[in-house]
Design an enzyme around this catalytic site. Structure first.
Site, PDB file in Angstrom:
ATOM      1  CE  LYS A  14      11.675  -4.240  -4.700  1.00 16.33           C
ATOM      2  NZ  LYS A  14      12.144  -5.482  -5.744  1.00 16.33           N
ATOM      3  CB  CYS A  22      -0.519  -0.158   1.180  1.00 15.93           C
ATOM      4  SG  CYS A  22      -1.580  -1.249   1.265  1.00 15.93           S
ATOM      5  CD  GLU A  77      10.050 -13.913  -6.484  1.00 13.78           C
ATOM      6  OE1 GLU A  77       9.920 -13.171  -4.956  1.00 13.78           O
ATOM      7  OE2 GLU A  77      10.858 -13.315  -6.871  1.00 13.78           O
TER       8      GLU A  77
HETATM    9  N1  HGA Z   1      -5.436  -3.954   5.503  1.00 10.76           N
HETATM   10  C1  HGA Z   1      -5.932  -2.801   4.397  1.00 10.76           C
HETATM   11  C2  HGA Z   1      -4.778  -2.355   3.997  1.00 10.76           C
HETATM   12  C3  HGA Z   1      -3.608  -3.674   3.496  1.00 10.76           C
HETATM   13  C4  HGA Z   1      -2.226  -3.153   3.577  1.00 10.76           C
HETATM   14  O1  HGA Z   1      -1.411  -2.415   3.754  1.00 10.76           O
HETATM   15  N2  HGA Z   1      -1.935  -3.609   2.393  1.00 10.76           N
HETATM   16  O2  HGA Z   1      -0.253  -3.288   1.805  1.00 10.76           O
HETATM   17  C5  HGA Z   1      -7.097  -3.771   3.637  1.00 10.76           C
HETATM   18  O3  HGA Z   1      -6.594  -4.839   3.279  1.00 10.76           O
HETATM   19  O4  HGA Z   1      -7.723  -2.676   2.612  1.00 10.76           O
END
Ligand code: HGA
Length: 607
Positions: A602, A2, A486
């Protein structure tokens, strides 16, 4: 993984938020979204899949507004649908969240029992509702956030905006990185300096537990006890230019080709060629006092740790244990005095490795980190930072970070050996000479790209592929198998050559390519014996060796890939190249998304 960007400004923000998301795209994600305040209300655009889909939504329905937050989501809780994409919103607040709210179930039940309707399957949405409830009850967003943060368990970075309070955005950090960017009459929030590079170079890194109220002309940071704190504003130095692929078809290919240069750059900061010595940065502890080593990492970096074990045991005669971070942190490891704990991470933010580092620090273990991002959490928390100079690595499958990490690991092994009085000046000089040759040998390895491309179809047609190696080439066999899995989605396993006959040989038939990594040297004959055992049972061998090795053992192979003749010390660096190129060409032949393979991220900032 994210990514978060937030802007509180005076000009429309959605284009700039989108540009920030583009910069975070390399982390891997499966949906994205932007929210702004329009006429006193929250307006959102969200889309599953690539940013191009969000761009399309924004073209169909442009998003005005001078205050906004944006997110790329790598789903942990709930499928990667538009409905689960962030920002999540109520009438009072929109939030974007990176990480996992571990206690979201009881919080959700509690909210639903109070009659609130949550519309997504995510853990994140509870944060929006908890903050919203507090604001609806009359609290200012600042008080609402202060009241809600202690209720959240797990790791998070959060950015929020409030339609009835259009003069502030709020960010909070616990276990996932978040930075504040300082502009002129506008300020920013971002997952990292890179996300904000085209907006500002003046940034402050939030500490664990910090949260920040960001207004157009001021920023107030609070610690976990809600006491106002100052965090230094530093020059980020992150390049404003978006990294591009140059003449290459994929970032992964570009990064494979950058290896001679970045390995040379990395080694330059650790080698003194004239004195024929290895030198580490200044450190506040004495390597001579180290009695044992624990290396902790995840994925490709953990194979660097395994190769490091061979080197440190061989040169420094110190016992080394290697563990994947997710196991280490939960198995109550025995950490004896005199341990040097080494973490290896490209991003310096890998959640499991960061937690393992903190575990070691709590146990008073002296720590070192082989890390590519010098501003990352791990880089800031280790006792001794051993930087790699690989530059930004965009391809999800790690390539140049791996060989740079190996270069630093070799330098560390030599330093430990010298500090322990177990390496003569002459032996050190010899090792330095071999390390200096590594970039040229990497170039020679790259010269065999066309041969590898030509034989990739042999592997692309397979359902299963096995990799074999012995000694330091065994972790490389694991790395080869991981790379293939991968990006080409072919099932592959790496084995220590001598282990074949203890089980995996049962898998061999003439449909299973066997990739054998066998540089000539002391272990060559043993590996070739294991290869012959497999060939006798129909294995289709691809032999990766040097001219001598291929001349003596290549006759029954379906293909051979010739590497330059190198000292066994640098063989794992050089043999990484054919392993990476093979996975790359197989993936291209299969038409997969090489740089952003399915399901992968990543920088893995969740557990
Ligand atoms: N848990 C949240 C955010 C996921 C996250 O940080 N991904 O890197 C969700 O699933 O929306």
């Amino acid at each position: 993984m994210c990514g978060i960007v937030g802007i509180i400004g005076t000009d429309p923000v959605s284009d700039r938020l989108f540009e920030g998301l583009k910069r975070l795209e390399y982390r891997g994600y499966d949906s994205a979204g932007i929210a702004t305040i329009v006429d006193g209300r929250i307006d959102r655009r969200r889309a599953k899949g690539k940013l191009a889909n969000l761009a399309e939504r924004l073209r169909e329905e442009p998003l005005p507004g001078t205050v906004g937050i944006a997110h790329t989501r790598w789903a942990t809780h709930g499928a990667p649908t538009t409905g689960n994409a962030h920002p999540h919103a109520t009438d009072e607040v929109a939030i974007v969240h990176n990480g996992i709210i571990e206690n979201f179930r009881p919080l959700r039940q509690e909210l639903e029992a109070r009659g609130r309707t949550l519309t997504s399957e995510t853990d994140s949405e509870v944060v929006a509702h908890l903050v919203s409830e507090a604001i609806e009850a009359g609290k200012h967003p600042r008080e609402a956030v202060a009241a809600v943060l202690p209720r959240l368990h797990g790791a998070f970075a959060i950015a929020m905006l409030f339609p009835r309070y259009p003069d502030l955005i709020i960010g909070a950090r616990q276990g996932a990185p978040l930075t504040v960017g300082y502009g002129e009459g506008e300020n920013f929030l971002g997952s990292d300096a890179h996300a904000l590079a085209s907006l500002t170079q003046r940034i402050a890194y939030l500490d664990e537990g910090d949260w920040a109220v960001v207004e157009r002309d001021s920023v107030q940071i609070y610690d976990r006890d809600n006491a106002p704190v100052e965090r230094p504003i530093v020059h980020s130095g992150a390049s404003a230019a978006l990294v591009d692929k140059g003449n290459h078809r994929h970032f992964m290919q570009k990064e494979i080709y950058e290896q001679p240069m970045v390995v040379a750059q990395t080694l330059k900061s650790y080698l003194r060629p004239l004195e024929e010595q290895v030198a580490l940065p200044d450190m506040a502890f004495d390597l001579a006092g180290i009695e044992r080593v624990a290396i902790i990492a995840c994925g490709t970096a953990s194979y660097v740790g395994m190769i490091g074990k061979y080197w440190i045991e061989q040169f420094a005669r110190l016992p080394v244990e290697v563990d994947v971070a997710s196991e280490f942190r939960y198995r109550d490891p025995v950490l004896l005095p005199g341990t040097l704990g080494i973490v290896v991470s490209q991003s310096g933010e890998t959640a499991d490795t960061l937690a393992a580092l903190r575990h070691m620090k709590q146990a008073n273990v002296t720590t070192a980190g082989i890390i590519n991002v010098p501003t990352s959490s791990m880089a800031r928390e280790v006792d001794l930072l051993l930087p790699t100079h690989a530059g930004p690595e965009i391809g999800v499958a790690s390539t140049k970070a791996f060989t740079c990490q190996l270069s630093v690991m070799a330098a560390l092994a030599v330093n430990l050996a010298r500090a322990k009085g177990r390496l003569s000046a002459a032996d050190e000089a010899e090792i330095v000479r071999h390390l200096i040759e590594a970039p040229a040998a990497l170039n020679e390895a790259l010269a065999h790209d066309a041969e590898i491309e030509a034989m990739a179809h042999t592997v692309a047609a397979a359902r299963d592929v096995l990799y074999l190696g012995r000694g330091p080439d065994y972790p490389l066999a694991l790395e080869g198998a991981l790379k293939l899995k991968e990006i080409s989605y072919i099932h592959a396993e790496g084995y220590a050559s001598g282990e074949m006959k203890h089980g995996p040989i049962a898998l061999i038939d003439d449909n299973v390519p066997l990739i054998v990594l066998a540089p000539s040297g002391p272990l060559f004959d043993k590996t070739v014996s294991n290869m012959k055992e497999a060939q006798a049972r129909g294995a289709q061998v691809v032999l990766i060796s040097d001219a001598d090795g291929i001349a003596s053992a290549g006759e029954d192979a379906v293909a051979t890939i010739e590497m330059p003749r190198v000292h066994p010390l640098i063989a794992p660096l050089v043999y990484a190249v054919p392993v990476q190129l093979l996975a790359y060409h197989v993936a291209v032949a299969k038409g997969t998304d090489v740089d952003q393979p399915r399901n992968l991220a990543k920088s893995v900032t969740v557990e």
